[in-house]
Design an enzyme around this catalytic site. Structure first.
Site, PDB file in Angstrom:
ATOM      1  N   ASP A  80       0.842  -1.197   0.000  1.00 33.86           N
ATOM      2  CA  ASP A  80       0.000   0.000   0.000  1.00 33.86           C
ATOM      3  C   ASP A  80       0.876   1.246   0.000  1.00 33.86           C
ATOM      4  OD1 ASP A  80      -2.086   2.003   0.550  1.00 33.86           O
ATOM      5  OD2 ASP A  80      -3.295   0.300   1.173  1.00 33.86           O
ATOM      6  N   LYS A 161     -12.113  -5.684  -6.425  1.00 36.90           N
ATOM      7  CA  LYS A 161     -13.350  -4.930  -6.214  1.00 36.90           C
ATOM      8  C   LYS A 161     -13.538  -3.941  -7.352  1.00 36.90           C
ATOM      9  CE  LYS A 161     -13.545  -1.725  -2.938  1.00 36.90           C
ATOM     10  NZ  LYS A 161     -13.629  -1.250  -1.548  1.00 36.90           N
TER      11      LYS A 161
END
Length: 213
Positions: A80, A161
């Site tokens: 991340d 997603k």
């Protein structure tokens, strides 16, 4: 409705949410862990000793769920841009995966091990305007698909997603040319009004198989 009333309604809904309560009780970093849990149970894509990369991993709910399901076997690498508090059994790499230096560091971490599964629960900071949010979401999705194209081994899997909307149908068509099986999932933990859906590509095709498809 005023901004304050809208915020109050969200907070009330959030803290009364059974999945939020469950996450707090079980020490999960986010309720998103239960979306992944349902998909894993249904599609059985996770096996012991797998190497899993979690893109946009913070705060770490998905990585926690993967580690929980695999026990102490296999590897979970969380990636991340923002810093993530340490988690037992999770290797964390902070940086932008578009950056060559970050990708080089990832290769060092992998030590030549093939990647079995790439996850992406990434989403842009929402403005509330679909005309802005949807293109941003699709851009992140394209980046994740490109990453999976390079890193997922033949036969491996990719779970991402998406926001259902402009560009999502074409994206799913692209995945059908890359994976033997493509499935659309809407877990119970995903709020009904949310445009989010989860797309699973399972059984990554080889270059020869892609050329013949």
């Amino acid at each position: 409705m005023s901004h304050s009333k809208s915020s109050q309604r969200w907070l009330k809904e959030h803290f009364s949410d059974p999945f939020v309560k469950k996450a707090q009780a079980e020490g999960m970093r986010s309720r998103a862990a239960y979306k992944l849990e349902e998909i894993l149970k249904r599609d059985r894509i996770l096996r012991p000793n797998m190497v899993v990369i979690d893109l946009g991993a913070a705060p770490g709910g998905w990585s926690q769920q993967i580690r929980k399901q695999m026990g102490d076997r296999g590897r979970v690498i969380a990636l991340d841009i923002v810093k993530m508090a340490p988690l037992v059994g999770i290797e964390f790499l902070q940086g932008d995966f578009r950056d060559k230096a970050v990708l080089s560091q990832l290769e060092i971490m992998l030590k030549g091990q093939p990647v079995d599964l790439v996850l992406s629960d990434m989403a842009p900071n929402k403005s509330g305007m679909d005309a802005m949010d949807q293109p941003r979401m699709m851009y992140l999705a394209e980046l994740a698909m490109d990453f999976a194209d390079i890193h997922v081994k033949p036969g491996g899997s990719f779970l991402i997603k998406l926001f259902h909307g402009v560009g999502s149908d074409d994206y799913i068509r692209q995945l059908r040319h890359r994976y033997k099986k493509v499935a659309i999932r809407k877990p119970l933990a995903s709020r009904k009004r949310s445009p989010e859906v989860y797309i699973l590509g399972d059984g990554k095709l080889t270059q020869n198989e892609v050329s013949c498809s």
